[in-house]
Design a protein around this motif. Structure first.
Motif, PDB file in Angstrom:
ATOM      1  N   VAL A   1       0.770  -1.266   0.185  1.00 58.22           N
ATOM      2  CA  VAL A   1      -0.045  -0.031  -0.122  1.00 58.22           C
ATOM      3  C   VAL A   1       0.715   1.326   0.150  1.00 58.22           C
ATOM      4  CG1 VAL A   1      -1.808  -1.112   1.245  1.00 58.22           C
ATOM      5  CG2 VAL A   1      -0.122  -0.093   2.578  1.00 58.22           C
ATOM      6  N   VAL A   2       0.422   2.358  -0.618  1.00 57.58           N
ATOM      7  CA  VAL A   2       1.057   3.591  -0.682  1.00 57.58           C
ATOM      8  C   VAL A   2       0.335   4.641   0.111  1.00 57.58           C
ATOM      9  CG1 VAL A   2       1.990   5.359  -2.328  1.00 57.58           C
ATOM     10  CG2 VAL A   2       1.865   2.871  -3.172  1.00 57.58           C
TER      11      VAL A   2
ATOM     12  N   GLY B   1       0.614   3.234  -7.196  1.00 58.25           N
ATOM     13  CA  GLY B   1       0.040   3.858  -6.184  1.00 58.25           C
ATOM     14  C   GLY B   1      -1.234   3.218  -5.688  1.00 58.25           C
ATOM     15  N   GLN B   2      -1.699   2.056  -6.694  1.00 55.56           N
ATOM     16  CA  GLN B   2      -2.709   1.342  -5.929  1.00 55.56           C
ATOM     17  C   GLN B   2      -2.376   0.223  -5.032  1.00 55.56           C
ATOM     18  OE1 GLN B   2      -2.791  -1.034 -10.403  1.00 55.56           O
ATOM     19  NE2 GLN B   2      -4.636  -0.132  -9.707  1.00 55.56           N
ATOM     20  N   SER B   3      -3.377   0.172  -4.241  1.00 57.77           N
ATOM     21  CA  SER B   3      -3.045  -1.310  -3.307  1.00 57.77           C
ATOM     22  C   SER B   3      -3.002  -2.472  -4.183  1.00 57.77           C
ATOM     23  CB  SER B   3      -4.060  -1.084  -2.178  1.00 57.77           C
ATOM     24  OG  SER B   3      -4.189   0.061  -1.453  1.00 57.77           O
ATOM     25  N   ILE B   4      -2.054  -3.389  -3.496  1.00 55.80           N
ATOM     26  CA  ILE B   4      -1.970  -4.422  -4.317  1.00 55.80           C
ATOM     27  C   ILE B   4      -1.981  -5.593  -3.162  1.00 55.80           C
ATOM     28  CG2 ILE B   4      -0.474  -6.057  -5.613  1.00 55.80           C
ATOM     29  CD1 ILE B   4       1.427  -3.585  -6.355  1.00 55.80           C
TER      30      ILE B   4
ATOM     31  N   ASP C   1      -6.965  -2.796  -5.702  1.00 53.62           N
ATOM     32  CA  ASP C   1      -8.001  -2.149  -5.203  1.00 53.62           C
ATOM     33  C   ASP C   1      -8.252  -1.011  -5.749  1.00 53.62           C
ATOM     34  OD1 ASP C   1      -9.983  -0.817  -3.356  1.00 53.62           O
ATOM     35  OD2 ASP C   1      -8.466  -0.530  -1.618  1.00 53.62           O
ATOM     36  N   THR C   2      -9.175  -0.733  -6.621  1.00 54.17           N
ATOM     37  CA  THR C   2      -9.445   0.496  -7.317  1.00 54.17           C
ATOM     38  C   THR C   2     -10.733   1.188  -6.990  1.00 54.17           C
ATOM     39  OG1 THR C   2     -11.034  -0.561  -9.160  1.00 54.17           O
ATOM     40  CG2 THR C   2      -8.664  -0.961  -9.380  1.00 54.17           C
ATOM     41  N   ASP C   3     -10.774   2.451  -7.523  1.00 56.91           N
ATOM     42  CA  ASP C   3     -11.918   3.168  -7.181  1.00 56.91           C
ATOM     43  C   ASP C   3     -13.213   2.667  -7.582  1.00 56.91           C
ATOM     44  OD1 ASP C   3     -10.376   5.331  -6.187  1.00 56.91           O
ATOM     45  OD2 ASP C   3     -10.286   6.436  -7.970  1.00 56.91           O
ATOM     46  N   HIS C   4     -13.268   2.001  -8.583  1.00 54.65           N
ATOM     47  CA  HIS C   4     -14.594   1.171  -8.922  1.00 54.65           C
ATOM     48  C   HIS C   4     -14.697  -0.225  -8.280  1.00 54.65           C
ATOM     49  CE1 HIS C   4     -11.454  -0.206 -12.115  1.00 54.65           C
ATOM     50  NE2 HIS C   4     -11.952  -1.132 -11.986  1.00 54.65           N
ATOM     51  N   GLY C   5     -13.867  -0.636  -7.456  1.00 58.45           N
ATOM     52  CA  GLY C   5     -13.926  -1.760  -6.790  1.00 58.45           C
ATOM     53  C   GLY C   5     -12.722  -2.716  -6.805  1.00 58.45           C
ATOM     54  N   CYS C   6     -12.989  -3.982  -6.539  1.00 64.93           N
ATOM     55  CA  CYS C   6     -11.735  -4.813  -6.486  1.00 64.93           C
ATOM     56  C   CYS C   6     -11.766  -5.602  -7.948  1.00 64.93           C
ATOM     57  CB  CYS C   6     -12.022  -6.027  -5.442  1.00 64.93           C
ATOM     58  SG  CYS C   6     -12.207  -5.626  -3.921  1.00 64.93           S
ATOM     59  N   GLU C   7     -10.467  -5.578  -8.329  1.00 66.74           N
ATOM     60  CA  GLU C   7      -9.979  -6.181  -9.628  1.00 66.74           C
ATOM     61  C   GLU C   7      -9.319  -7.312  -9.335  1.00 66.74           C
ATOM     62  OE1 GLU C   7      -7.864  -5.134 -13.830  1.00 66.74           O
ATOM     63  OE2 GLU C   7      -8.432  -3.598 -12.406  1.00 66.74           O
TER      64      GLU C   7
END
Length: 283
Positions: free
Chosen positions: A116-117, A219-222, A238-244
């Motif tokens: 996480v950043v 910058g996105q959480s992994i 972890d994206t703004d539109h949900g989990c990918e």
């Protein structure tokens, strides 16, 4: 056998892996169905995750597809049968399906690795910190929606201490330690909790400090969840539109490399603790 009315990520993954095996064997679904002794629609429904399949049938399919990797075949067999209800099913009508899939994936993971950043790792967040972060959601969440998500996030944390918890490694950028969500008291409480969680035998917290010249992250959480065999690993972004969710071999290899490079640039566990202590003291 009646079709499932809804599919979990785990059920879909089993079907997708069986399809991969069939395609690698060079068989059509009709040919695979003939070997199994049933109609072509049975193979299609199994591969789509619409029908449950027994462990023995999965072993038979793996044999028909000339799968020589016994560990992989047994791992697939372990994913079969009726799905036991998990605590996350309580949230079925309250949260997006991707969040339920995330909890189920964490439950079955043999190891978890997170980077996480900006935000603290979800499994290491305090309720107050999580509440402050969710208050900044776009579009805004209603108060009761925030509370549902906070309680869900706290329940997810049971994977760190219940039963035989899987190893958990968190790579946290210094920026996340200094964000200050919720104000001074909440921020200090979160850092104290991070230190306490890092004392668990199965938890490792590593910090990437400011000033590190090279840092491979968007910058996105992994989250990298290890399966019983490497072929069944999963990456969650972890994206703004949900989990990918990602599970292609090339994607898994890429994110393993990204996490390895991030970890190489992080401080040791001991030096990470010292830095977290200094930041907490200065808040």
């Amino acid at each position: 056998m009646p079709a499932r009315t809804s599919l979990t990520l785990r059920q879909q993954r089993l079907g997708a892996e069986l399809r991969k095996l069939r395609e690698r064997a060079g068989l059509t679904s009709t040919e695979a169905a003939a070997l199994l002794g049933g109609p072509q629609s049975r193979i299609s429904n199994i591969e789509a995750g619409r029908y449950a399949v027994s462990a023995d049938r999965v072993r038979t399919m793996a044999h028909n597809y000339a799968c020589a990797d016994e560990a992989y075949a047994e791992a697939l067999a372990s994913m079969t049968g009726a799905r036991a209800r998990g605590w996350w099913d309580e949230y079925q009508d309250l949260l997006a399906p991707g969040l339920l899939d995330l909890a189920e994936m964490e439950h079955h993971a043999t190891a978890l690795r997170v980077a996480v950043v900006i935000h603290m790792p979800g499994l290491l967040q305090t309720a107050a910190h999580a509440r402050a972060v969710m208050a900044e959601s776009v579009p805004p969440l209603r108060p009761y929606e925030i509370e549902h998500r906070v309680s869900y996030r706290i329940k997810r944390q049971a994977v760190l201490y219940e039963g035989s918890p899987a190893p958990y490694a968190a790579i946290v950028h210094e920026a996340a330690l200094r964000m200050g969500y919720g104000g001074r008291q909440v921020a200090r409480g979160q850092l104290d909790a991070l230190l306490a969680e890092g004392e668990r035998d199965n938890v490792t917290v590593l910090v990437v400090p400011f000033g590190e010249a090279s840092f491979p992250s968007s910058g996105q959480s992994i989250t990298y969840a290890a399966g019983p065999v490497q072929q069944l690993d999963t990456v969650v972004l972890d994206t703004d539109h949900g989990c990918e969710f990602l599970d292609a071999e090339a994607q898994l290899e890429r994110y393993r490399s990204v996490l390895d490079r991030m970890e190489a640039r992080a401080l040791s566990a001991e030096k990470s603790r010292d830095l977290i202590h200094r930041i907490a003291r200065d808040i």
